[in-house]
Scaffold this motif. Structure first.
Motif, short mmCIF file in Angstrom:
data_model
loop_
_atom_site.label_atom_id
_atom_site.label_comp_id
_atom_site.label_asym_id
_atom_site.label_seq_id
_atom_site.Cartn_x
_atom_site.Cartn_y
_atom_site.Cartn_z
N GLY A 135 25.46 19.47 -13.14
CA GLY A 135 24.56 20.42 -12.86
C GLY A 135 24.42 21.42 -13.94
O GLY A 135 23.32 22.26 -14.26
N GLN A 136 25.31 21.50 -14.91
CA GLN A 136 25.41 22.79 -15.98
C GLN A 136 24.85 22.24 -17.01
O GLN A 136 24.09 22.93 -17.99
N LEU A 137 24.74 21.00 -17.54
CA LEU A 137 24.20 20.42 -18.66
C LEU A 137 23.02 19.89 -18.39
O LEU A 137 22.06 19.79 -19.61
N PHE A 138 22.53 19.74 -17.37
CA PHE A 138 21.04 19.17 -17.21
C PHE A 138 20.19 19.73 -16.23
O PHE A 138 20.87 20.62 -15.28
N GLU A 139 18.96 19.46 -16.34
CA GLU A 139 18.10 20.41 -15.25
C GLU A 139 17.86 19.21 -13.98
O GLU A 139 17.67 18.01 -14.41
N VAL A 140 18.21 19.73 -13.08
CA VAL A 140 18.59 18.75 -11.67
C VAL A 140 17.69 19.36 -10.86
O VAL A 140 17.49 20.55 -10.43
N GLU A 141 17.00 18.26 -10.05
CA GLU A 141 16.24 18.52 -8.82
C GLU A 141 16.63 17.44 -7.88
O GLU A 141 17.18 16.28 -8.44
N GLN A 142 16.62 17.66 -6.50
CA GLN A 142 17.24 16.87 -5.56
C GLN A 142 16.31 16.46 -4.49
O GLN A 142 15.55 17.35 -3.90
N TYR A 143 16.42 15.09 -4.10
CA TYR A 143 15.66 14.90 -2.98
C TYR A 143 16.57 14.66 -1.72
O TYR A 143 17.79 14.95 -1.87
N ASP A 155 9.18 7.04 -0.11
CA ASP A 155 7.67 7.47 -0.64
C ASP A 155 8.03 8.92 -1.09
O ASP A 155 7.29 9.36 -2.25
N ALA A 156 8.81 9.79 -0.38
CA ALA A 156 8.84 11.08 -0.85
C ALA A 156 9.72 11.40 -1.96
O ALA A 156 9.42 12.16 -3.20
N LEU A 157 10.66 10.34 -2.32
CA LEU A 157 11.27 10.15 -3.53
C LEU A 157 10.24 9.74 -4.54
O LEU A 157 10.41 10.57 -5.66
N ALA A 158 9.67 8.97 -4.49
CA ALA A 158 8.45 8.50 -5.40
C ALA A 158 7.46 9.80 -5.91
O ALA A 158 7.17 9.95 -7.04
N HIS A 160 8.20 12.95 -5.49
CA HIS A 160 8.89 13.92 -5.94
C HIS A 160 9.17 13.78 -7.63
O HIS A 160 9.04 14.35 -8.56
N ALA A 161 9.36 12.07 -7.64
CA ALA A 161 9.58 11.73 -9.24
C ALA A 161 8.35 12.00 -9.91
O ALA A 161 8.38 12.15 -11.12
N GLU A 162 7.29 11.80 -9.46
CA GLU A 162 6.01 11.72 -9.98
C GLU A 162 5.93 13.02 -10.62
O GLU A 162 5.27 13.47 -11.74
N GLU A 163 6.12 14.08 -9.79
CA GLU A 163 5.98 15.62 -10.01
C GLU A 163 6.99 16.12 -10.81
O GLU A 163 6.46 16.73 -11.94
N PHE A 164 8.27 15.79 -10.96
CA PHE A 164 9.42 16.29 -11.78
C PHE A 164 9.57 15.59 -13.02
O PHE A 164 9.83 16.13 -13.87
N VAL A 185 14.00 2.01 -5.61
CA VAL A 185 14.23 3.12 -6.54
C VAL A 185 13.82 2.65 -8.12
O VAL A 185 13.47 3.52 -8.73
N GLN A 186 14.37 1.53 -8.45
CA GLN A 186 14.00 0.91 -9.55
C GLN A 186 12.64 1.17 -10.02
O GLN A 186 11.85 1.61 -11.06
N GLU A 187 11.63 0.79 -9.11
CA GLU A 187 10.26 0.63 -9.11
C GLU A 187 9.59 2.12 -9.46
O GLU A 187 8.96 2.33 -10.18
N THR A 188 10.23 2.90 -8.66
CA THR A 188 9.79 4.26 -9.02
C THR A 188 10.37 4.92 -10.38
O THR A 188 9.70 5.56 -11.21
N ALA A 189 11.43 4.35 -10.65
CA ALA A 189 11.95 4.81 -11.92
C ALA A 189 10.97 4.22 -13.14
O ALA A 189 10.60 5.14 -14.01
#
Ligand code: DSN
Length: 424
Positions: A135-143, A155-158, A160-164, A185-189
Motif C-alpha cells: 500500500g505504501q509503494l503502489f497506488e491501490v484501489e479496492q473492490y 461485473d462491478a470488478l470489470a 472498476h478495472a476499466e475506470e482505474f 478475473v483473467q478476462e477482465t485483466a
C-alpha cells in the motif's frame, strides 16, 4: 516431537515448546490458515539445512557445498510442478507475503496501480493495505463483495478495472468462503491490459487436490503459502509461465530476499510429496465437506454466514443478526476459554472496528487433519453456538470445555505413524 536436547540446554524455551505442543493437542485449531504438519515435515524443517547458505538457485549458487540444498530444492520444485501443473515454480519465498512481493517487484514499478479486494471484505494486507509495503509503494484501489450476496461481483470488478486501469489485478483471498472464478478475473485483466495475480494462499491444498478451480495456466501469476491447506513446510511459493521465470526468480533473489530457508524448503518438498499421494485428495474433499457441515449446523442454530454458506475450507460468521450485542472479540475470547481457537474477523459492511469486529472466521483444515468428519464438526458447531449464546456463563463454558476435551481425546494428534491424514 520430543524436546530433550532443548530442555537440557534451555529449560525456559523447552517449557514454551512443550506448552505449545500441549496447547495444540488439547485445543481445536480452527484458525482457517492453520494446519498440523506431519512429523516428517517437522523433522525436515528442523534439519541441519538450517545451517546452510545457498543464495542462488539449484546448480547456480553463490556458495560451495550446496549439493544437498540443490537436491531438496529440485525435489520441491518438481513436486510442486506435478501438484499444481505449473510451468515454472519458485519455492524460495519465506512467506505468502514475500511471494506477493516477488511478483510486484518483478512486474511493477513504484507508483504502479494495484486493484485488489478490500481487507474487510476478505482481502489481505499484502494486496495493498496502507500499513503494508504494497500500500505504501503502489497506488491501490479496492473492490468489494456484493453487499447483498457476499459474493465477488465480477461485473462491478470489470467496471472498476476499466475506470482505474490497474497494472495488476489481485484475486484470491483470506476470508472469502466461495469458489473464485479466476478465469473471469483473467478476462477482465486481459481486457484492461493488466497482469492478474491469483493469491491462493488459503486454498493451495484444495487447488492441488482439484476440489477448487485452479488458476494455474489461467492467471499470469499464482502465489501461495505452503503451510495452510497444502500442509507442507512453512513459507511461500510462486508459479508462473516460463516467459516470466527469470524476472520472478531475480525478484525473489537477489531482489527481495537473501539466503533461502533451506530447512523450510526441505519441509515443502516432504509436504508436497505427501500431497501427491492419493490420500491427500480425500483429505482436501473432507476439509470442504466438514466446512459445509460446520456452517450448516451453525445456520440451524440461527447464525448468519457471509454469502450464506461455503464452497471452501472456511466459514465467515456475521454475528450482527443473531447476536447483535456480541462482538467477534467476545466470541473469540469465550471460545478460546473452552479450547476452540479461531479468530475474530471483519465482515463485509463492517460497523465495528478491525480490533473488535462483528464476525468470526472458522476453518476445518486442522480439524480434518486430526480425523474430524462431518458429525464431529456438527458437535463443534453445537459447542460454538452454546458458548456464543452465553459467553459469560461459567457453567456453560465449563461443560463446553469438557466436550472439547472429549473431542481432542477422540481425535488425538501425532499418533498415526507420522502421517496426519485422518483417523481411518
Ligand atoms: N494470517 C493469514 C490468515 O490468517 O489468513 C494470512 O496471512
Amino acid at each position: 516431537m520430543s524436546y530433550d536436547e532443548v530442555r537440557e540446554a534451555d529449560p525456559a524455551v523447552a517449557d514454551a515448546l512443550e506448552g505449545e505442543l500441549e496447547r495444540q493437542e488439547d485445543t481445536l485449531a480452527m484458525i482457517a490458515s492453520e494446519n498440523h504438519v506431519s512429523e516428517a515435515v517437522l523433522e525436515a524443517q528442523s534439519s541441519e539445512l538450517t545451517n546452510k547458505y545457498a543464495e542462488g538457485y539449484p546448480g547456480e549458487r553463490y556458495y560451495a557445498g550446496c549439493e544437498y540444498a540443490d537436491d531438496v530444492e529440485e525435489l520441491a520444485i518438481e513436486r510442486a510442478e506435478d501438484l499444481w501443473g505449473a510451468d515454472h515454480v519458485n519455492v524460495q519465498p519465506h512467506s505468502g507475503t514475500q511471494a506477493n512481493m516477488g511478483v510486484y517487484l518483478a512486474m511493477l514499478e513504484p507508483g504502479d496501480k494495484i486493484l485488489s479486494l478490500d481487507l474487510t471484505h476478505g482481502g489481505h494486507l499484502s494486496h495493498g493495505h496502507p500499513a503494508n509495503f504494497a500500500g505504501q509503494l503502489f497506488e491501490v484501489e479496492q473492490y468489494e463483495v456484493d453487499p447483498e450476496t457476499g459474493y465477488i461481483d465480477y461485473d462491478a470488478l470489470a467496471a472498476h478495472a476499466e475506470e482505474f486501469e490497474p497494472d495488476i489485478i489481485v484475486s484470491g483471498y483470506s476470508a472469502y468462503p466461495r469458489e473464485v472464478n479466476f478465469g473471469r478475473v483473467q478476462e477482465t485483466a486481459d481486457d484492461v491490459g493488466a497482469y492478474h495475480l491469483a493469491d491462493i494462499a488459503h486454498i493451495t491444498g484444495l487447488v492441488a487436490a482439484g476440489v477448487h478451480e485452479s488458476p494455474v495456466g489461467v492467471a499470469d501469476f499464482v502465489t501461495g503459502s505452503t503451510h495452510k491447506t497444502i500442509r507442507s513446510g512453512r513459507g511461500g511459493i510462486i508459479m508462473c509461465d516460463q516467459q516470466y521465470a527469470d524476472d520472478i526468480d531475480a525478484a525473489v533473489f537477489p531482489g527481495g530476499q537473501g539466503g533461502p530457508l533451506m530447512h523450510n524448503i526441505a519441509g515443502k518438498a516432504v509436504g508436497f510429496g505427501e500431497a501427491l499421494e492419493p490420500e491427500f485428495e480425500r483429505y482436501a474433499k473432507q476439509v470442504v465437506d466438514n466446512a459445509k457441515a460446520l456452517g450448516e449446523r451453525l445456520q440451524e442454530h440461527g447464525f448468519s454466514l457471509v454469502s450464506g454458506g461455503t464452497d471452501t475450507h472456511l466459514v465467515l460468521v456475521d454475528l450482527r443478526d443473531s447476536h447483535p450485542d456480541t462482538s467477534g472479540t467476545v466470541a473469540e475470547e469465550a471460545l478460546e476459554e473452552v479450547g476452540i481457537v479461531l479468530n475474530k474477523n471483519t465482515v463485509p459492511g463492517e460497523t465495528r472496528s478491525a480490533f473488535n469486529p462483528s464476525g468470526i472466521r472458522a476453518g476445518t483444515p486442522a480439524l480434518t487433519t486430526r480425523g474430524f468428519d462431518e458429525e464431529a464438526c456438527e458437535r463443534v458447531a453445537d459447542i460454538i453456538a452454546r458458548v456464543i449464546d452465553s459467553p459469560d456463563d461459567e457453567g456453560v463454558k465449563s461443560e463446553a470445555a469438557e466436550e472439547v476435551e472429549i473431542l481432542c481425546a477422540e481425535f488425538p494428534l501425532y499418533d498415526r505413524e507420522g502421517q496426519l491424514t485422518d483417523s481411518e
